[in-house]
Design an enzyme around this catalytic site. Structure first.
Site, PDB file in Angstrom:
ATOM      1  N   ASP A   8      -0.598  27.392 -44.198  1.00  0.00           N
ATOM      2  CA  ASP A   8      -1.295  28.693 -44.133  1.00  0.00           C
ATOM      3  C   ASP A   8      -2.788  28.381 -44.049  1.00  0.00           C
ATOM      4  O   ASP A   8      -3.581  28.695 -44.925  1.00  0.00           O
ATOM      5  CB  ASP A   8      -0.979  29.565 -45.369  1.00  0.00           C
ATOM      6  CG  ASP A   8      -1.421  28.944 -46.691  1.00  0.00           C
ATOM      7  OD1 ASP A   8      -1.639  29.710 -47.653  1.00  0.00           O
ATOM      8  OD2 ASP A   8      -1.561  27.700 -46.770  1.00  0.00           O
ATOM      9  N   ASP A  13      -6.269  23.500 -46.643  1.00  0.00           N
ATOM     10  CA  ASP A  13      -5.304  23.073 -45.624  1.00  0.00           C
ATOM     11  C   ASP A  13      -6.013  22.314 -44.500  1.00  0.00           C
ATOM     12  O   ASP A  13      -5.507  21.320 -43.989  1.00  0.00           O
ATOM     13  CB  ASP A  13      -4.629  24.287 -44.985  1.00  0.00           C
ATOM     14  CG  ASP A  13      -3.894  25.188 -45.950  1.00  0.00           C
ATOM     15  OD1 ASP A  13      -4.567  25.853 -46.762  1.00  0.00           O
ATOM     16  OD2 ASP A  13      -2.661  25.237 -45.892  1.00  0.00           O
ATOM     17  N   ASP A 238      -4.055  20.976 -51.079  1.00  0.00           N
ATOM     18  CA  ASP A 238      -3.312  20.512 -49.897  1.00  0.00           C
ATOM     19  C   ASP A 238      -3.648  19.070 -49.530  1.00  0.00           C
ATOM     20  O   ASP A 238      -2.720  18.281 -49.223  1.00  0.00           O
ATOM     21  CB  ASP A 238      -3.557  21.449 -48.722  1.00  0.00           C
ATOM     22  CG  ASP A 238      -2.964  22.821 -48.975  1.00  0.00           C
ATOM     23  OD1 ASP A 238      -3.465  23.804 -48.412  1.00  0.00           O
ATOM     24  OD2 ASP A 238      -1.998  22.923 -49.758  1.00  0.00           O
TER      25      ASP A 238
END
Ligand code: RIB
Ligand code: CA
Length: 308
Positions: A8, A13, A238
């Site tokens: 996402d 990320d 992440d």
């Protein structure tokens, strides 16, 4: 290592994607995007932009735009309205593939048996793929999940970490699927794992486009972290999970296998990852729960990614 990444894509990320895309021993065969930190449109745009910054033409496929059953609860308060710290980055020059992310997950997992699936967001795409194709669970070599908080405080409620909270029904399906799960909970990504001011300055001093991108797109997240938990460290969940995926032998210093189940119905504990640490249920272990990492090695990997 062949890798498929479900994300996402927002600020942390993006750093994780760059770590994989820029690593000489990682072949990212596909990126699938999912709603979570922000809308599917924004997560997809952010993934495409990050891939472009890394000079990668990896196919990006847009998947689920909402959780399976609950209402979407985006985290733009944490990552910025656009998910990348509202820095005004340009529109990516290419678009996502036509194929839906869920069917792309099925196709790429089947085409790459033994590959490593890394999930950086809510598990909606993975759950929908497993419902359609339960055989995927034995085709995946490793499934490294950034998600959960092993019997400890959550970051979106007192009980739950965001990725599992956003779509708890999907998380229940995934943890019950038989996938070879390695769970990297939010507790692993905090404290010493965060970049302190000196470490951020050292990263900035590399003066590469990615070093600046890593720090700038996470500027909102740093402010939000300070407000949420009083830390002055840039916590990067992440990238922590990606480091485990890429270099497990040197990054993971402690882990243990346990039965893990995710709460989906209770408003108070929705998304809680209940880890049977003492094995009192008698249920067979369904996840390797990471207990500790080498934070120096993790941070070195971020720096290596920024230099490329
Ligand atoms: O709880 C942290 C996780 O939720 C990270 O994956 C972050 O990007 C958000 O998706
Ligand atoms: Ca994420």
């Amino acid at each position: 290592m062949r890798m498929i990444i479900d994300t996402d894509t927002a600020s942390d990320d993006a750093v994780a994607l760059a770590m994989a895309l820029n690593h000489p021993e990682v072949d990212v065969v596909a990126i699938t995007t999912v709603a979570g930190n922000c809308s599917l449109e924004d997560t997809t745009r952010n993934a495409l932009y990050t891939a472009e910054l890394c000079g990668s033409g990896v196919p990006v496929y847009a998947g689920a735009d909402r959780p399976m059953l609950v209402e979407a609860g985006f985290a733009t308060w944490f990552h910025g309205m656009d998910g990348l710290g509202d820095q005004g980055y340009p529109t990516p020059s290419r678009s996502a593939e036509e194929e839906n992310g869920v069917s792309a997950l099925i196709a790429h997992i089947r085409a790459n048996p033994g590959s490593t699936l890394v999930t950086l967001g809510p598990l909606t795409n993975v759950a929908l793929a497993l419902v359609q194709a339960p055989d995927l669970a034995r085709l995946v070599g490793r499934c490294v999940i950034m998600g959960g908080a092993a019997n400890t405080v959550g970051n979106v409620t007192p009980a739950a970490e965001f990725n599992l909270w956003f779509d708890p029904h999907a998380a229940r399906i995934v943890f019950a699927s038989g996938l070879p799960i390695e769970m990297v909970g939010w507790e692993i990504c905090r404290g010493e794992a965060g970049l302190d001011a000196t470490e951020r300055a050292t990263l900035r001093a590399l003066d590469t486009p990615l070093a600046h991108f890593f720090l700038d797109c996470n500027s909102t997240a740093l402010k939000a972290s300070r407000q949420q938990s009083g830390t002055n460290r840039l916590e990067l969940p992440d990238p922590t999970a990606m480091a485990v995926a890429i270099d497990k032998d040197r990054v993971v210093t402690a882990s243990s296998r346990h039965y893990v189940e995710v709460e989906a119905e209770s408003p108070l504990t929705r998304g809680m990852s209940v880890v049977d640490s003492l094995d009192v249920t008698g249920n067979p272990a369904n996840a390797e729960v990471v207990q500790a990492i080498d934070t120096d090695r993790f941070k070195q990997m971020i720096s290596e990614a920024a230099r490329r």
